[in-house]
Design a protein around this motif. Structure first.
Motif, short mmCIF file in Angstrom:
data_model
loop_
_atom_site.label_atom_id
_atom_site.label_comp_id
_atom_site.label_asym_id
_atom_site.label_seq_id
_atom_site.Cartn_x
_atom_site.Cartn_y
_atom_site.Cartn_z
N LEU A 1 0.82 -1.20 0.00
CA LEU A 1 0.00 0.00 0.00
C LEU A 1 0.86 1.25 0.00
O LEU A 1 2.01 1.23 0.46
CB LEU A 1 -0.90 0.01 1.24
N ILE A 2 0.31 2.34 -0.49
CA ILE A 2 1.01 3.63 -0.45
C ILE A 2 0.32 4.49 0.59
O ILE A 2 -0.81 4.94 0.40
CB ILE A 2 0.98 4.32 -1.82
N LEU A 3 1.00 4.69 1.71
CA LEU A 3 0.41 5.40 2.85
C LEU A 3 0.93 6.83 2.89
O LEU A 3 2.12 7.07 2.75
CB LEU A 3 0.79 4.66 4.14
N LYS A 4 0.02 7.77 3.08
CA LYS A 4 0.42 9.17 3.24
C LYS A 4 1.00 9.39 4.64
O LYS A 4 0.59 8.75 5.61
CB LYS A 4 -0.77 10.09 3.04
N PHE A 5 1.91 10.33 4.73
CA PHE A 5 2.61 10.60 5.99
C PHE A 5 1.62 10.86 7.14
O PHE A 5 1.77 10.32 8.23
CB PHE A 5 3.53 11.81 5.81
N LEU B 1 -9.16 -0.11 5.53
CA LEU B 1 -8.45 0.40 4.36
C LEU B 1 -9.34 1.33 3.54
O LEU B 1 -8.86 2.29 2.94
CB LEU B 1 -7.97 -0.76 3.48
N THR B 2 -10.63 1.05 3.51
CA THR B 2 -11.55 1.91 2.76
C THR B 2 -11.58 3.32 3.34
O THR B 2 -11.84 4.27 2.61
CB THR B 2 -12.97 1.31 2.75
N GLU B 3 -11.33 3.45 4.64
CA GLU B 3 -11.31 4.77 5.27
C GLU B 3 -10.17 5.63 4.73
O GLU B 3 -10.23 6.86 4.79
CB GLU B 3 -11.19 4.63 6.78
N TYR B 4 -9.13 4.97 4.23
CA TYR B 4 -7.98 5.68 3.67
C TYR B 4 -8.00 5.67 2.14
O TYR B 4 -7.03 6.08 1.50
CB TYR B 4 -6.68 5.03 4.15
N ASP B 5 -9.11 5.18 1.58
CA ASP B 5 -9.24 5.05 0.13
C ASP B 5 -8.11 4.21 -0.45
O ASP B 5 -7.55 4.51 -1.51
CB ASP B 5 -9.25 6.45 -0.53
N LEU B 6 -7.76 3.13 0.27
CA LEU B 6 -6.72 2.20 -0.17
C LEU B 6 -7.37 0.91 -0.66
O LEU B 6 -8.43 0.51 -0.16
CB LEU B 6 -5.76 1.89 0.99
#
Length: 256
Positions: free
Chosen positions: A118-122, A184-189
């Motif tokens: 996954l690509i996670l924002k800071f 994950l859906t909460e982070y649009d991942l």
């Protein structure tokens, strides 16, 4: 799967969570002050965020990344660590002589992926760690049984893998992954794959060689099960911890 394995996409790490494991000579300092997230991220040994990073596939046995480095993005993976016995590792190496194409044994850490890479924002990191920790605290320990040898490709079909499928007959792992997918859906991942097959990848080759390797899986499954009959202690993976890797930070959470 991604172009490189989940762990291979993430650089070398050290542990820095309240639930991270420490070795004996570190226990005396476990009460020392620690920098809270996200401030501690400044001490990570990852790629300097002001520098442009260029991938050179010649440095990675021809493998390429499925995404480029971008400032503020952190490669993230949830997984189960797997340490094969010497006998199991020897069996994995022996498979190299069974396949008709040039393949390689995994040089990175063996694992069972429970998420895509996954690509996670800071600014998501702190809450993401807490969500994962909370879910682990609500999940019972469980066991996986090694069963079949299966062939896989990554989404880009630039690499092909052989893996040992892992089965959870009690459904604890499926329940865990469903709950991971929910947050994950909460982070649009993206969620884990709909047709997810939990497995330990142990052999890989470049390109889409799925047809060739798939033809070998029936024979290799028979040999695997013969091996497991003779080495019964290797048949099960007892899962007591879940690993979360963000950039080059590792968090190890115990299951209840």
């Amino acid at each position: 799967m991604n172009t490189m394995s989940g762990l291979d996409l993430l650089s070398t790490y050290t542990s820095d969570s309240e639930d991270d494991e420490v070795n004996d000579n570190e226990k005396s300092t476990e009460n020392s002050e620690r920098l809270p997230l996200p401030g501690s991220i400044a001490t990570w040994k990852g790629v300097p965020h002001h520098e442009e990073v260029y991938d050179d596939s010649s440095q990675h046995e021809g493998r390429t990344r499925s995404f480029k480095h971008e400032r503020g993005n952190w490669a993230t993976l949830i997984y189960i660590d797997y340490e094969p016995s010497e006998d199991m590792l020897s069996w994995m190496v022996s498979v190299l002589g069974e396949v008709p194409i040039k393949c390689n044994i995994f040089s990175e850490q063996f694992h069972i992926s429970l998420s895509r890479t996954l690509i996670l924002k800071f600014h998501w990191i702190e809450s993401f760690v807490e969500e994962t920790k909370k879910l682990c605290e609500q999940t019972d320990q469980f066991s996986l049984e090694l069963s079949n040898v299966k062939a896989y490709t990554n989404e880009e079909r630039t690499r092909t893998f052989l893996g040992i499928e892992c089965v959870d007959y009690k459904g604890v792992l499926d329940h865990f992954v469903r709950n991971v997918n929910k947050f994950l859906t909460e982070y649009d991942l993206p969620p884990f794959y709909d047709d997810s097959s939990y497995h330990i990848s142990f052999l890989w080759c470049l390109g889409n060689e799925l047809t060739i390797l798939d033809d070998q899986t029936h024979t290799l499954t028979i040999k695997l099960n013969q091996f497991l009959v003779e080495h019964t202690e290797t048949r099960y993976v007892h899962v007591t911890k879940i690993h979360l890797k963000i950039g080059n930070k590792l968090y190890v959470f115990k299951l209840r």
